[in-house]
Design an enzyme around this catalytic site. Structure first.
Site, PDB file in Angstrom:
ATOM      1  N   LEU A 109       0.945  -0.801  -0.369  1.00  0.00           N
ATOM      2  CA  LEU A 109      -0.307  -0.523   0.268  1.00  0.00           C
ATOM      3  C   LEU A 109       1.099   1.351  -0.229  1.00  0.00           C
ATOM      4  O   LEU A 109       0.884   2.044  -0.114  1.00  0.00           O
ATOM      5  CB  LEU A 109      -0.942  -0.103   1.036  1.00  0.00           C
ATOM      6  CG  LEU A 109      -1.507  -1.270   1.073  1.00  0.00           C
ATOM      7  CD1 LEU A 109      -3.199  -1.093   2.150  1.00  0.00           C
ATOM      8  CD2 LEU A 109      -3.090  -0.802  -0.116  1.00  0.00           C
TER       9      LEU A 109
ATOM     10  N   HIS B  71       6.758 -10.188   4.646  1.00  0.00           N
ATOM     11  CA  HIS B  71       5.896  -8.347   4.086  1.00  0.00           C
ATOM     12  C   HIS B  71       6.294  -7.718   5.442  1.00  0.00           C
ATOM     13  O   HIS B  71       7.046  -6.302   5.602  1.00  0.00           O
ATOM     14  CB  HIS B  71       5.150  -8.860   3.294  1.00  0.00           C
ATOM     15  CG  HIS B  71       5.161  -7.661   2.326  1.00  0.00           C
ATOM     16  ND1 HIS B  71       5.801  -7.277   0.901  1.00  0.00           N
ATOM     17  CD2 HIS B  71       4.629  -6.019   2.996  1.00  0.00           C
ATOM     18  CE1 HIS B  71       4.326  -5.501   0.904  1.00  0.00           C
ATOM     19  NE2 HIS B  71       5.074  -5.148   2.132  1.00  0.00           N
ATOM     20  N   GLU B  72       5.250  -8.101   6.190  1.00  0.00           N
ATOM     21  CA  GLU B  72       5.464  -6.618   7.216  1.00  0.00           C
ATOM     22  C   GLU B  72       5.923  -6.785   7.804  1.00  0.00           C
ATOM     23  O   GLU B  72       6.662  -5.561   8.428  1.00  0.00           O
ATOM     24  CB  GLU B  72       3.396  -7.199   7.675  1.00  0.00           C
ATOM     25  CG  GLU B  72       1.985  -6.805   6.725  1.00  0.00           C
ATOM     26  CD  GLU B  72       1.966  -6.310   6.075  1.00  0.00           C
ATOM     27  OE1 GLU B  72       2.215  -4.915   6.609  1.00  0.00           O
ATOM     28  OE2 GLU B  72       1.880  -5.716   5.313  1.00  0.00           O
TER      29      GLU B  72
HETATM   30 NI    NI Z   1       3.994  -3.493   2.814  1.00  0.00          NI
END
Ligand code: NI
Length: 191
Positions: free
Chosen positions: A117, A158-159
């Site tokens: 995002l 990823h986070e």
């Molecule tokens: Ni991300």
């Protein structure tokens, strides 16, 4: 947005875009499990579903804290709302919250076309572990752990990278990384 059955509705936060400096910073441990944290998590979940995305880390909303939310299971259906606008109908929520996560084990490798995002419009294959073991705290500050594989594992990695100040494009080849870095810097200058 249709949030039926979704009881955690909150306020929509602004999502920070790469190359904002907060995205390159190592985030700090969460120590205060008070109402401020509960509110932040609610708002992060609301913001993630509203985007809609499957994961969101605190640095992406400008908070340099070791925490992320995700939901790799909910259903998204495109629909037209009562005002005649394109919207999403969301259902089958399964939100997960990871506070002060630590990846303590891994196995196998997998690749998946990831997006973020904070890096709108970019989708690239990233190599990750197929499975990870993660220890973390829940919203009450209690310690928990889980074994995750496939999408959940990819999303956790990823986070978790966001908490280390790593955006997924940093994991691409130098050629692609430099291409996207230049492109994002130009886009930022144009905003
Ligand atoms: Ni991300």
């Amino acid at each position: 947005m249709n949030l039926e059955k979704y009881e955690l509705a909150g306020d929509e936060l602004e999502i920070v875009k790469y190359p904002d400096p907060v995205l390159s910073k190592k985030a700090s441990e969460v120590t205060d499990f008070g109402p401020g944290l509960q509110k932040l998590v609610k708002d992060m979940l609301f913001t993630m579903y509203h985007a809609p995305g499957i994961g969101l880390a605190a640095p992406q909303v400008g908070q340099s804290l070791r925490l992320f939310v995700l939901d790799v299971e909910y259903d998204r259906e495109e629909m037209t709302n009562s005002r005649g606008e394109d919207d999403w109908k969301l259902s089958n929520f399964n939100p997960k919250v990871f506070i002060n996560p630590v990846l303590t084990g891994n196995s196998g490798t997998t690749t998946y076309e990831e997006g973020c995002l904070s890096v709108p419009g970019v989708y690239e294959e990233v190599k990750r572990y197929q499975a990870v073991h993660v220890k973390y705290q829940n919203l009450k500050g209690e310690f928990e752990e889980m074994e995750a594989d496939d999408m959940l594992s990819i999303c956790i990695q990823h986070e978790n990278d966001h908490l280390e100040g790593i955006v997924f494009i940093e994991r691409l080849s130098n050629l692609k990384k430099n291409f996207y870095k230049k492109k994002m810097a130009k886009e930022k200058a144009a905003r």
